[in-house]
Enzyme design. Sequence first.
Site, PDB file in Angstrom:
ATOM      1  CB  SER A 208     -34.770  27.096 -33.925  1.00 14.46           C
ATOM      2  OG  SER A 208     -34.343  26.038 -33.633  1.00 14.46           O
TER       3      SER A 208
ATOM      4  CG  HIS B  94     -33.117  22.586 -25.322  1.00  7.86           C
ATOM      5  ND1 HIS B  94     -32.128  22.887 -25.605  1.00  7.86           N
ATOM      6  CD2 HIS B  94     -33.821  22.880 -26.741  1.00  7.86           C
ATOM      7  CE1 HIS B  94     -31.837  23.812 -26.679  1.00  7.86           C
ATOM      8  NE2 HIS B  94     -32.836  23.661 -27.188  1.00  7.86           N
TER       9      HIS B  94
ATOM     10  CD  GLU C  18     -40.172  23.213 -36.069  1.00 14.77           C
ATOM     11  OE1 GLU C  18     -39.035  23.513 -35.510  1.00 14.77           O
ATOM     12  OE2 GLU C  18     -41.277  23.797 -35.940  1.00 14.77           O
TER      13      GLU C  18
END
Length: 539
Positions: free
Chosen positions: A140, A372, A363
């Site tokens: 990221s 994850h 975001e």
Amino acid sequence: MLRCLCLISLALSCIGAVLENCDRSQSDRCRRISQEEAMHPRLNVPKVSFTNRASGYPHEKTSDYWINLGHQHVEVKINRRLNTNRAKNVVFFIGDGMSIATLASARVALGGEEKELSFEKFPYSGLSKTYCVDAQVADSACTGTAYWNGVKTNYMTLGVNAQVPLGDCEAALDPTTHTESLAKWALDAGKSAGIVTTTTVTHASPAAGYAHVADRMWENDSIVRKSGCDPNEVTDIARQLIEGPVGSRLSVVMGGGRAHLRDSSIPDEEGGFGFRNDSRDLISEWLNDGQPNKRYVWNRNDLLNLPSNTEQVLGLFESGDMQFYLESQERQTQDTEPTLEEMTRSAINILKKNENGFFLFVEGGRIDHGHHYTMARAAVGEAIEFHKAIEAARQLLSEDDSLIVVSSDHSHTMSISGYPTRGNDIFGTSDRTIAKDGMPYMILNYANGPIQSNQYSTSGRVNPESTDFSKWSSLYPFHVPLDMETHAGDDVGVFASGPYAHLFTGTMEQSHLPHLMAYAASIGNGPHNKKDVVLLNPT
């Protein structure tokens, strides 16, 4: 009779699953038919369908329905007029880790395969290539630098070009390596700017808009020191947010991460202490810098009741990352945890006070974290909250003068498979096929995942029937055991609505996105400010 083995073209190894008794003289034909049947199995109709959509809606069984739907789509396309107004406002949404498979899963979770997420209704869309300068699969930080600053860079480096190696204490101190962001371009043009995230406000995605570091992990001075660098020389990300030339001018900062802004001796509002080791309280410093109409809030109630004269807000709602939305519902922490939609609405209401307009970055950061951990329900739940925030922004802002762009930084390894029935529970097992080991398998699976998961066993595949997948925190199956599930290298979607939205089509470098937004808003030093554009062709 001979038992014929499958022969996959280009000398690929035999799958072994396609076995059939064939006559010698018919062996080639047998192989071809067997391969086709294995690739496209004839599925059994389930005895009990999950919903009445198992065989499709009645109107979907006619040709007229699909033909009329297609004609309507053509009419919409050919009657659409290009919007070439200058964008007064730009809102840029990033769904961190929001792969195409995540979008498809969210649609089904919302009510059906045919559903549309709010941003999928936008008139223009394309694809973005996410690789780093030195990595096929991105993180990221390098992606944030690309879509914020228009420059691709090295894995895990932030706000600097690829001349800066990861972790180099001195390289990023050279200002010639620093990249400029959309936030800076907007601020320099007299607009307001802000960031909203569900991660820490010092996390890689938001930090790419205001920080310049050789390692995305340097969120506070303690981490800088532990990495072997001198925090008196290398300014950590939290300090760059509060003191930096871009961070200090942001009108809106919302997310998590209080601990990165406070010394370890300073207690947190919800227990615990800060992470810093320099005796500083950057939150108090921000609040008491002498500028009027500033507000610091740490809970949802205070955010939703900000005074009408608020011009700047620092909203930090967790010590670390904000909770997953489904987690907050289970823990009943809604009083302290605002939703992404609520933060987006509050941010827009503050920023739109500037007559020159604004740039806002939003975001959905914990889509990535859900993946994850292989917590598919959590990841998809975050994607749905992301969809709600975008819908709210489009309702609040006119398409005439406000550009909204939606994309992702990178993909993840989750896939959708198994030929399930239409309307099947996307979080459940495939209802029409059983694996060759005699066990059912989940529709959502990951290519890799955390070795400590209950879905990993050294003795073979874990039977899905032994796991309760109904919880938001349920861990989903994966193939390769690692410390954590990884990102993936797929292209990601781009969706746009508003002025110059038609520019966001086709397959593009991720680093092209900020240049297109800058052109639409007439900010920065791009083609809108130049008579000539130099064309480069490195090949």
